[in-house]
Scaffold this motif. Structure first.
Motif, PDB file in Angstrom:
ATOM      1  N   MET A 126       1.084 121.258 157.586  1.00 45.14           N
ATOM      2  CA  MET A 126       0.519 122.492 157.055  1.00 45.14           C
ATOM      3  C   MET A 126       0.072 123.450 158.154  1.00 45.14           C
ATOM      4  O   MET A 126       0.279 124.655 158.062  1.00 45.14           O
ATOM      5  N   TYR A 157      -7.409 115.207 156.499  1.00 45.90           N
ATOM      6  CA  TYR A 157      -6.900 116.574 156.659  1.00 45.90           C
ATOM      7  C   TYR A 157      -7.830 117.385 157.551  1.00 45.90           C
ATOM      8  O   TYR A 157      -7.383 118.142 158.417  1.00 45.90           O
ATOM      9  N   VAL A 213       4.896 116.387 153.363  1.00 43.43           N
ATOM     10  CA  VAL A 213       3.491 116.066 153.668  1.00 43.43           C
ATOM     11  C   VAL A 213       2.537 116.451 152.545  1.00 43.43           C
ATOM     12  O   VAL A 213       1.532 115.771 152.312  1.00 43.43           O
ATOM     13  N   MET A 214       2.833 117.555 151.839  1.00 41.66           N
ATOM     14  CA  MET A 214       1.928 118.004 150.777  1.00 41.66           C
ATOM     15  C   MET A 214       2.333 117.449 149.419  1.00 41.66           C
ATOM     16  O   MET A 214       1.482 117.144 148.587  1.00 41.66           O
ATOM     17  N   SER A 235      -0.752 115.691 156.648  1.00 42.10           N
ATOM     18  CA  SER A 235      -0.728 116.968 155.921  1.00 42.10           C
ATOM     19  C   SER A 235      -1.107 118.110 156.839  1.00 42.10           C
ATOM     20  O   SER A 235      -0.507 119.187 156.796  1.00 42.10           O
ATOM     21  N   ALA A 247       3.855 110.327 157.971  1.00 42.31           N
ATOM     22  CA  ALA A 247       3.649 110.673 156.553  1.00 42.31           C
ATOM     23  C   ALA A 247       4.446 109.732 155.649  1.00 42.31           C
ATOM     24  O   ALA A 247       3.959 109.295 154.595  1.00 42.31           O
ATOM     25  N   ARG A 304       0.803 113.499 150.100  1.00 41.80           N
ATOM     26  CA  ARG A 304      -0.547 113.865 149.675  1.00 41.80           C
ATOM     27  C   ARG A 304      -0.712 113.942 148.167  1.00 41.80           C
ATOM     28  O   ARG A 304      -1.580 113.318 147.589  1.00 41.80           O
TER      29      ARG A 304
END
Length: 396
Positions: A116, A58, A21-22, A112, A85, A26
């Motif tokens: 997260m 986010y 996701v990051m 994200s 995602a 992203r």
């Protein structure tokens, strides 16, 4: 031995979810940004707006996380977020329409937050319930690994694939990451006791402390987002540094990968707030080095410092949320991330607007450093407040 193996599998699920996701959904956008500007006609201001829209997604995800207390619902939304995602990554390569990209970036931002905040909250809750240290250092190595692997992938793919094909390659990588991210995280336990029978009790901070903490975290959000979004484009425009932007982004990931473990160890000795002050001060240096010391040495040193501090600050703040709210850590995580996320919407848009008028993103680094300096002042005030409260409790 089985307990340790189970712990490593749970932490592994978190690491792979954060890489997905990051890293993929992203931050693949950051090393691909110069390529999209060259090949897909993406303008400087539009690039800033896409980043801001990503952070808006986010922020919406953080708001949702702050409102949800049901662990089963959090688990379900986390798993949906992992799948979506991958879809949002594929969407980037399916069109060169700005509206489609904006939808993709917004959805990627939502996902994200799922990884997260919801994922991190579920993992922290599992650690606390199974009497492991409530530290997130190992888990958050996933962000550094995600950044580094995306930068390395773009560097390797650049001679072979165009911008669109690279997004599809990242989609394939996301499909692989999805498997451990979903399979290795067990269903949540909603009992009010740990596995050894200890009762989980929340110990929230006072309202004044929380407001000041959120303001300091807003400053950290500004300090983080400008470099995280625009550093590749900034480096590429420095004389003699063309083609080095992706390398610098890779170094940020290398610096970030072990950072949370290091800051966990520092916080054990100094306390979380003192560690946060140290990380913020070092991050100011890391932000400014690429413009104060032109050339590869300044850029690489700045990237190592920035990578080694920004994610450490996030890890420390979210660990503190778990300490204050062991039964529902994602609730405070969501509140803190609202302030961090608000900064991530405003700062890229302002930086993009300034870039169109001043001809480059470099001015954004001074904006970021100034915000971080204010954040250090607020953290020092927070530490003084915490010490007064501790002394008052001791004398009561």
């Amino acid at each position: 031995m089985n307990t340790q193996r189970e712990r490593l599998k749970v932490l592994g699920a978190g690491i792979f979810s954060l890489i997905l996701v990051m890293g993929v959904a992203r931050f693949a956008y950051t090393p691909l940004l110069p390529l999209m500007q060259q090949q897909a006609g993406l303008g400087m201001a539009e690039a800033g707006w896409l980043a801001a829209i990503n952070y808006a997604g986010y922020l919406c995800g953080a708001l949702t996380a702050s409102l949800i207390s049901d662990l089963v619902l959090k688990d379900r939304l986390y798993r949906i977020g992992m799948v979506v995602a991958v879809a949002s990554t594929a969407l980037m390569g399916l069109s060169n329409d700005l509206t489609v990209w904006a939808i993709s970036r917004f959805v990627a931002g939502l996902c994200s937050a799922a990884g997260m905040l919801l994922g991190t909250g579920l993992i922290l809750n599992w650690l606390i319930r199974h009497n492991h240290r409530s530290e997130l250092g190992i888990h958050f190595t996933g962000i550094g690994l995600g950044i580094a692997s995306c930068a390395l992938a773009v560097a390797l793919m650049k001679p072979l694939l165009d911008w669109r094909e690279q997004w599809f390659a990242f989609t394939a990588l996301g499909c692989l990451l999805l498997i451990p991210a979903l399979r290795w995280l067990p269903a949540p336990d909603a009992a009010a006791l740990t596995k050894t029978g200890q009762k989980l009790v929340d110990n929230p901070p006072g309202n004044a402390f929380l407001r000041l903490f959120m303001a300091a975290y807003f400053c950290a959000g500004v300090g983080y987002v400008v470099s995280a979004t625009f550093i590749v484009a900034i480096i590429e425009r420095i004389p003699g540094m063309a083609g080095k932007g992706t390398l610098v982004f890779l170094v940020i990931g290398v610096g970030a990968a072990p950072a949370c473990v290091v800051w966990d160890l520092i916080a054990r000795r100094t306390g979380e707030l003192t560690a946060l002050i140290g990380a913020a001060a070092l991050q100011i240096v890391g932000i400014l080095l690429p413009v104060l010391v032109p050339g590869l040495v300044g850029a690489v040193a700045g990237a190592l410092l920035f990578g080694g501090t920004f994610i450490g600050m996030v890890s420390l703040v979210l660990t503190m949320a778990g300490r204050y709210y062991p039964t529902k850590p994602a609730k405070m995580m969501g509140k803190m991330t609202l302030s961090y996320g608000a900064a991530q919407i405003l700062a890229p848009a302002i930086t993009g607007w300034l870039a169109t008028r001043l001809g480059g993103y470099g001015v954004g680094l001074y904006l970021a450093a100034g915000a971080m300096a204010l954040g250090v002042v607020l953290l020092v005030l927070l530490r003084a407040m915490e010490r007064r409260e501790t002394a008052a409790l001791a004398s009561a």
